[in-house]
Design a protein around this motif. Structure first.
Motif, PDB file in Angstrom:
ATOM      1  N   GLY A 229       0.796  -1.227   0.000  1.00  0.00           N
ATOM      2  CA  GLY A 229       0.000   0.000   0.000  1.00  0.00           C
ATOM      3  C   GLY A 229       0.824   1.271   0.000  1.00  0.00           C
ATOM      4  N   LYS A 230       2.133   1.166  -0.142  1.00  0.00           N
ATOM      5  CA  LYS A 230       3.000   2.348  -0.107  1.00  0.00           C
ATOM      6  C   LYS A 230       3.470   2.703  -1.509  1.00  0.00           C
ATOM      7  CE  LYS A 230       4.668   1.449   4.589  1.00  0.00           C
ATOM      8  NZ  LYS A 230       3.786   2.454   5.181  1.00  0.00           N
ATOM      9  N   GLN A 231       3.478   4.016  -1.814  1.00  0.00           N
ATOM     10  CA  GLN A 231       3.843   4.470  -3.156  1.00  0.00           C
ATOM     11  C   GLN A 231       5.275   4.076  -3.508  1.00  0.00           C
ATOM     12  OE1 GLN A 231       1.613   6.062  -5.372  1.00  0.00           O
ATOM     13  NE2 GLN A 231       3.271   5.421  -6.751  1.00  0.00           N
ATOM     14  N   GLU A 232       6.173   4.104  -2.513  1.00  0.00           N
ATOM     15  CA  GLU A 232       7.571   3.759  -2.801  1.00  0.00           C
ATOM     16  C   GLU A 232       7.706   2.304  -3.245  1.00  0.00           C
ATOM     17  OE1 GLU A 232       6.381   5.173  -0.052  1.00  0.00           O
ATOM     18  OE2 GLU A 232       7.358   4.442   1.783  1.00  0.00           O
ATOM     19  N   ALA A 233       6.831   1.425  -2.738  1.00  0.00           N
ATOM     20  CA  ALA A 233       6.869   0.022  -3.176  1.00  0.00           C
ATOM     21  C   ALA A 233       6.380  -0.086  -4.613  1.00  0.00           C
ATOM     22  CB  ALA A 233       6.006  -0.841  -2.253  1.00  0.00           C
ATOM     23  N   ALA A 234       5.305   0.627  -4.925  1.00  0.00           N
ATOM     24  CA  ALA A 234       4.799   0.618  -6.305  1.00  0.00           C
ATOM     25  C   ALA A 234       5.868   1.115  -7.272  1.00  0.00           C
ATOM     26  CB  ALA A 234       3.538   1.475  -6.398  1.00  0.00           C
ATOM     27  N   ASP A 235       6.548   2.197  -6.890  1.00  0.00           N
ATOM     28  CA  ASP A 235       7.589   2.769  -7.762  1.00  0.00           C
ATOM     29  C   ASP A 235       8.760   1.793  -7.924  1.00  0.00           C
ATOM     30  OD1 ASP A 235       6.029   5.017  -7.942  1.00  0.00           O
ATOM     31  OD2 ASP A 235       7.142   6.153  -6.433  1.00  0.00           O
ATOM     32  N   ALA A 236       9.141   1.132  -6.837  1.00  0.00           N
ATOM     33  CA  ALA A 236      10.272   0.192  -6.908  1.00  0.00           C
ATOM     34  C   ALA A 236       9.927  -1.012  -7.780  1.00  0.00           C
ATOM     35  CB  ALA A 236      10.656  -0.262  -5.499  1.00  0.00           C
ATOM     36  N   PHE A 237       8.692  -1.520  -7.674  1.00  0.00           N
ATOM     37  CA  PHE A 237       8.302  -2.674  -8.504  1.00  0.00           C
ATOM     38  C   PHE A 237       8.208  -2.268  -9.983  1.00  0.00           C
ATOM     39  CE2 PHE A 237       6.263  -4.703  -4.572  1.00  0.00           C
ATOM     40  CZ  PHE A 237       7.349  -5.536  -4.385  1.00  0.00           C
ATOM     41  N   LYS A 238       7.761  -1.019 -10.249  1.00  0.00           N
ATOM     42  CA  LYS A 238       7.746  -0.550 -11.643  1.00  0.00           C
ATOM     43  C   LYS A 238       9.166  -0.499 -12.200  1.00  0.00           C
ATOM     44  CE  LYS A 238       3.577   2.280 -11.141  1.00  0.00           C
ATOM     45  NZ  LYS A 238       3.075   3.666 -10.954  1.00  0.00           N
ATOM     46  N   LEU A 239      10.080  -0.006 -11.375  1.00  0.00           N
ATOM     47  CA  LEU A 239      11.479   0.057 -11.809  1.00  0.00           C
ATOM     48  C   LEU A 239      12.032  -1.348 -12.034  1.00  0.00           C
ATOM     49  CD1 LEU A 239      14.048   1.694 -12.354  1.00  0.00           C
ATOM     50  CD2 LEU A 239      14.539   1.614  -9.891  1.00  0.00           C
ATOM     51  N   LEU A 240      11.668  -2.282 -11.157  1.00  0.00           N
ATOM     52  CA  LEU A 240      12.123  -3.670 -11.311  1.00  0.00           C
ATOM     53  C   LEU A 240      11.660  -4.240 -12.656  1.00  0.00           C
ATOM     54  CD1 LEU A 240      13.569  -6.021  -9.779  1.00  0.00           C
ATOM     55  CD2 LEU A 240      11.282  -6.740  -9.005  1.00  0.00           C
ATOM     56  N   ALA A 241      10.389  -3.994 -12.993  1.00  0.00           N
ATOM     57  CA  ALA A 241       9.863  -4.476 -14.279  1.00  0.00           C
ATOM     58  C   ALA A 241      10.596  -3.817 -15.447  1.00  0.00           C
ATOM     59  CB  ALA A 241       8.362  -4.204 -14.359  1.00  0.00           C
ATOM     60  N   GLU A 242      10.873  -2.509 -15.317  1.00  0.00           N
ATOM     61  CA  GLU A 242      11.602  -1.798 -16.387  1.00  0.00           C
ATOM     62  C   GLU A 242      13.009  -2.372 -16.558  1.00  0.00           C
ATOM     63  OE1 GLU A 242      11.543   2.281 -15.222  1.00  0.00           O
ATOM     64  OE2 GLU A 242       9.374   2.483 -15.490  1.00  0.00           O
ATOM     65  N   GLU A 243      13.649  -2.698 -15.444  1.00  0.00           N
ATOM     66  CA  GLU A 243      15.004  -3.270 -15.525  1.00  0.00           C
ATOM     67  C   GLU A 243      14.975  -4.639 -16.218  1.00  0.00           C
ATOM     68  OE1 GLU A 243      16.808  -1.193 -11.473  1.00  0.00           O
ATOM     69  OE2 GLU A 243      16.499  -3.351 -11.550  1.00  0.00           O
ATOM     70  N   TYR A 244      13.962  -5.435 -15.907  1.00  0.00           N
ATOM     71  CA  TYR A 244      13.853  -6.752 -16.563  1.00  0.00           C
ATOM     72  C   TYR A 244      13.594  -6.575 -18.064  1.00  0.00           C
ATOM     73  CZ  TYR A 244      13.610  -8.998 -11.948  1.00  0.00           C
ATOM     74  OH  TYR A 244      13.892  -9.448 -10.684  1.00  0.00           O
ATOM     75  N   GLU A 245      12.750  -5.586 -18.403  1.00  0.00           N
ATOM     76  CA  GLU A 245      12.468  -5.333 -19.821  1.00  0.00           C
ATOM     77  C   GLU A 245      13.756  -4.950 -20.558  1.00  0.00           C
ATOM     78  OE1 GLU A 245       9.854  -2.068 -20.552  1.00  0.00           O
ATOM     79  OE2 GLU A 245       9.374  -2.726 -22.577  1.00  0.00           O
ATOM     80  N   GLN A 246      14.558  -4.098 -19.930  1.00  0.00           N
ATOM     81  CA  GLN A 246      15.821  -3.687 -20.540  1.00  0.00           C
ATOM     82  C   GLN A 246      16.773  -4.876 -20.670  1.00  0.00           C
ATOM     83  OE1 GLN A 246      16.250  -0.742 -21.844  1.00  0.00           O
ATOM     84  NE2 GLN A 246      18.324  -1.242 -22.559  1.00  0.00           N
TER      85      GLN A 246
END
Length: 407
Positions: A229-246
């Protein structure tokens, strides 16, 4: 500023920091005299996040203590206090921590109340009841019974929703904090951002080669448990997905080897032997790309009633046919060639139907499977030799299948 310092932090470091902050927030609240709870991993976190009530998770703590090598010491302490070694090792570690009040491997504040939800385990009720009784503190239970039907019916949704509403009222009384509907809507929105980003990250194992070692997900999932429920977790998981995509674009992977075979790992990790399991698989160039364990903490819904359904679809609360479909889907979408089944001595509920599930999984997907005996946190219930020979056998069958022939 050097080039190194100008780079944004990697997702794994953000996730590590979120987890560290999670415990710091609870300790700081305790020092201020606020009430701190112990919470089951799949208790609706939206309640506590909305109220601003700090909670910590005994399952996360027990897994971390076991991974750091103290599982046996803590389990033996509880057994010396009269608890059977047949009960869950997470429970024994937690009961030991309640008694000792400290553990150098990972400390967290003692509880002022308990939040229990049995969608992941019925034994958890007795575990949490014991702590509540020993410490003379209140316990709130949301009962989500095992569902023999594939879908959750509307009468079950009403049953869960009534308890959800009652839990809010009781937690307001215990903590003195007020529930805000406006804040609740915001938390639900962030939780959905977070869950979708987490599930998106887990989906990258479908690429071949996978941009990640599947065991990475076991390390990251603690944040999905405690901070959805924390925005920082949402942002970190989005970054994780972006890193995997790259990584997919660049042909990179956190798997340190040549990925020749891809498997499903079924069950909770054996935390004391996580490294051994990983290195054994790597000896045979096997990458774990399929699991339903990590995905269990991506709770998806569009409204409050759908939230009730989502929490009833946790792996240990669903029908056999729904559980089977989850595994078949994981094998299919990730192109798994085999499966390793963990018969977990701690988790009778998960392991109970595993023999039949393994048979049906082989029947429906045609992949070979092996089982090994283990435990999520008690190292005495795992044999390296047994595990190693099972992996060797699976490798030989997968190799033969790849050559288009039999052994």
């Amino acid at each position: 500023m050097s080039e190194q310092k100008s780079k944004s932090p990697k997702a794994k470091y953000l996730l590590r920091d979120i987890l560290a902050d999670h415990y710091k927030i609870a300790w700081d609240a305790k020092k201020r005299g606020e009430k701190v709870g112990w919470c089951a991993s799949n208790f609706p976190q939206e309640i506590c996040e909305t109220l601003g009530v700090p909670v910590v998770y005994p399952e996360n703590q027990a897994a971390a203590i076991a991974a750091k090598g103290a599982g046996q010491r803590m389990c033996e302490h509880s057994e010396a206090n009269g608890y059977s070694n047949d009960i869950c090792a997470y429970a024994r570690i937690s009961l030991a921590y309640m008694d000792l009040k400290e553990c150098k491997e990972l400390d967290m504040p003692q509880p002022d109340f308990m939040l229990c939800c049995n969608n992941i385990c019925n034994q958890m009720i007795k575990w949490y009841e014991n702590i509540a009784k020993e410490l003379d503190i209140p316990m709130i239970l949301i009962d989500i019974p095992y569902n023999t039907e594939f879908e959750t019916s509307e009468d079950r949704v009403k049953y869960i929703r009534a308890q959800f509403d009652e839990a809010i009222v009781r937690l307001e009384r215990i903590t003195g904090k007020k529930f805000s509907r406006e804040r609740f809507e915001e938390v639900m929105k962030i939780s959905q951002e977070s869950s979708k980003a987490w599930l998106e990250a887990t989906e990258y194992t479908k690429y071949s080669p996978s941009p990640l070692n599947g065991f990475d997900l076991f390390n990251h999932m603690a944040v999905a448990v405690c901070a959805r429920g924390k925005q920082e977790a949402a942002d970190a998981f989005k970054l994780l997905a972006e890193e995997y995509e790259q990584s997919v674009k660049e042909g990179k992977s956190t798997y340190r080897g040549e990925e020749k075979h891809r498997i499903l790992f079924e069950g909770i990790a054996c935390w004391p032997y996580l490294r051994h399991k990983l290195t054994t698989l790597m000896e045979y160039n096997i990458n774990m790309v399929g699991t339903v364990y990590a995905e269990a903490f991506g709770v998806i819904y569009n409204n409050v009633d759908e939230m009730m359904k989502a929490y009833s679809y946790v792996p240990n609360a669903i029908s056999f046919e729904r559980a089977l479909k989850m595994r078949v889907d994981a094998v299919t979408k990730n192109n798994c060639e085999g499966a390793v089944i963990h018969t977990n001595r701690s988790c009778k509920q998960w392991s109970g139907f595993m023999y039949e599930l393994e048979r049906r999984l082989r029947e429906e997907t045609g992949i070979p499977t092996v089982t090994f005996d283990g435990d999520q946190a008690d190292p005495r219930n795992f044999s390296k030799a047994q595990y190693d020979t099972r992996i060797q056998g699976l490798y030989e069958v997968m190799e033969a299948n790849k050559r288009g022939g039999n052994l």
